[in-house]
Design a protein around this motif. Sequence first.
Motif, PDB file in Angstrom:
ATOM      1  N   UNK A 225      29.220 -15.054 -94.105  1.00 11.50           N
ATOM      2  CA  UNK A 225      29.323 -16.389 -94.702  1.00 11.50           C
ATOM      3  C   UNK A 225      30.002 -17.323 -93.711  1.00 11.50           C
ATOM      4  N   UNK A 226      29.481 -18.520 -93.586  1.00 10.11           N
ATOM      5  CA  UNK A 226      30.065 -19.492 -92.667  1.00 10.11           C
ATOM      6  C   UNK A 226      31.308 -20.112 -93.295  1.00 10.11           C
ATOM      7  N   UNK A 227      32.388 -20.130 -92.548  1.00  8.69           N
ATOM      8  CA  UNK A 227      33.662 -20.672 -93.007  1.00  8.69           C
ATOM      9  C   UNK A 227      33.982 -21.918 -92.202  1.00  8.69           C
TER      10      UNK A 227
ATOM     11  N   UNK B  22      36.668 -23.918-101.849  1.00  7.24           N
ATOM     12  CA  UNK B  22      37.737 -24.225-100.900  1.00  7.24           C
ATOM     13  C   UNK B  22      38.985 -23.457-101.293  1.00  7.24           C
ATOM     14  N   UNK B  23      39.703 -22.969-100.295  1.00  9.42           N
ATOM     15  CA  UNK B  23      40.984 -22.299-100.535  1.00  9.42           C
ATOM     16  C   UNK B  23      42.032 -23.081 -99.763  1.00  9.42           C
ATOM     17  N   UNK B  24      43.075 -23.473-100.463  1.00  6.74           N
ATOM     18  CA  UNK B  24      44.117 -24.322 -99.880  1.00  6.74           C
ATOM     19  C   UNK B  24      45.488 -23.792-100.300  1.00  6.74           C
ATOM     20  N   UNK B  25      46.438 -23.833 -99.388  1.00  7.62           N
ATOM     21  CA  UNK B  25      47.809 -23.476 -99.750  1.00  7.62           C
ATOM     22  C   UNK B  25      48.326 -24.557-100.699  1.00  7.62           C
TER      23      UNK B  25
ATOM     24  N   UNK C 100      36.688 -23.887 -96.299  1.00  6.17           N
ATOM     25  CA  UNK C 100      35.625 -24.100 -97.273  1.00  6.17           C
ATOM     26  C   UNK C 100      34.459 -23.179 -96.931  1.00  6.17           C
ATOM     27  N   UNK C 101      33.934 -22.541 -97.969  1.00  4.89           N
ATOM     28  CA  UNK C 101      32.752 -21.705 -97.852  1.00  4.89           C
ATOM     29  C   UNK C 101      31.732 -22.283 -98.824  1.00  4.89           C
ATOM     30  N   UNK C 102      30.512 -22.515 -98.353  1.00  8.09           N
ATOM     31  CA  UNK C 102      29.470 -23.048 -99.217  1.00  8.09           C
ATOM     32  C   UNK C 102      28.620 -21.890 -99.734  1.00  8.09           C
ATOM     33  N   UNK C 103      28.527 -21.790-101.057  1.00  6.59           N
ATOM     34  CA  UNK C 103      27.718 -20.754-101.690  1.00  6.59           C
ATOM     35  C   UNK C 103      26.268 -20.997-101.296  1.00  6.59           C
ATOM     36  N   UNK C 104      25.573 -19.990-100.735  1.00  6.54           N
ATOM     37  CA  UNK C 104      24.274 -20.235-100.105  1.00  6.54           C
ATOM     38  C   UNK C 104      23.097 -20.513-101.047  1.00  6.54           C
TER      39      UNK C 104
ATOM     40  N   UNK D 155      38.556 -25.637-105.896  1.00  7.82           N
ATOM     41  CA  UNK D 155      39.605 -25.343-104.930  1.00  7.82           C
ATOM     42  C   UNK D 155      40.536 -24.312-105.546  1.00  7.82           C
ATOM     43  N   UNK D 156      40.653 -23.168-104.879  1.00  9.76           N
ATOM     44  CA  UNK D 156      41.586 -22.136-105.310  1.00  9.76           C
ATOM     45  C   UNK D 156      42.899 -22.336-104.578  1.00  9.76           C
ATOM     46  N   UNK D 157      43.975 -22.076-105.271  1.00  9.23           N
ATOM     47  CA  UNK D 157      45.308 -22.228-104.694  1.00  9.23           C
ATOM     48  C   UNK D 157      45.784 -20.887-104.137  1.00  9.23           C
TER      49      UNK D 157
END
Length: 140
Positions: free
Chosen positions: A80-82, A102-105, A91-95, A59-61
């Motif tokens: 890429x599916x988001x 995941x990117x979250x505030x 969330x993006x799943x690496x194929x 998870x990236x902030x």
Amino acid sequence: MALHGLGEITVGVTDLDAARGFYDEFGLSESTPGTFATADGGDQLRLVETPYRRLVEYVCAADDADDIARITAAAAAHDLQVTQHADGSITIVEPIVGIKATVRVRARIVETPRATPEMNGPGRAVRLHERAPAIFEAGP
């Protein structure tokens, strides 16, 4: 894009109890079974059982929703599916291997400043006939 940190990681391990013991001995606090917290960042490490050791999710902030919108647009431009979540994260799943990104505030982590202990060095003997203070510390 203002991604400012790695907020959390989820690691798959083959022996959950052994891995939990390792991170406990390392100095992380287990807040719930399989979830570990750092002194300044809160819950940042999750362990799950998998057939082999692997990165499951990170998870990236991000600073704000605008950052997430830019990342969503960039991912869509690369086909890429988001997946968008109710809390505003994505969330993006690496194929290839299936790692979830995941990117979250999240607020920026503010580290508690620590005093730097006096250490001996070349031509500088400030701690004579004493053990290094680090060997007496109990915490991380």
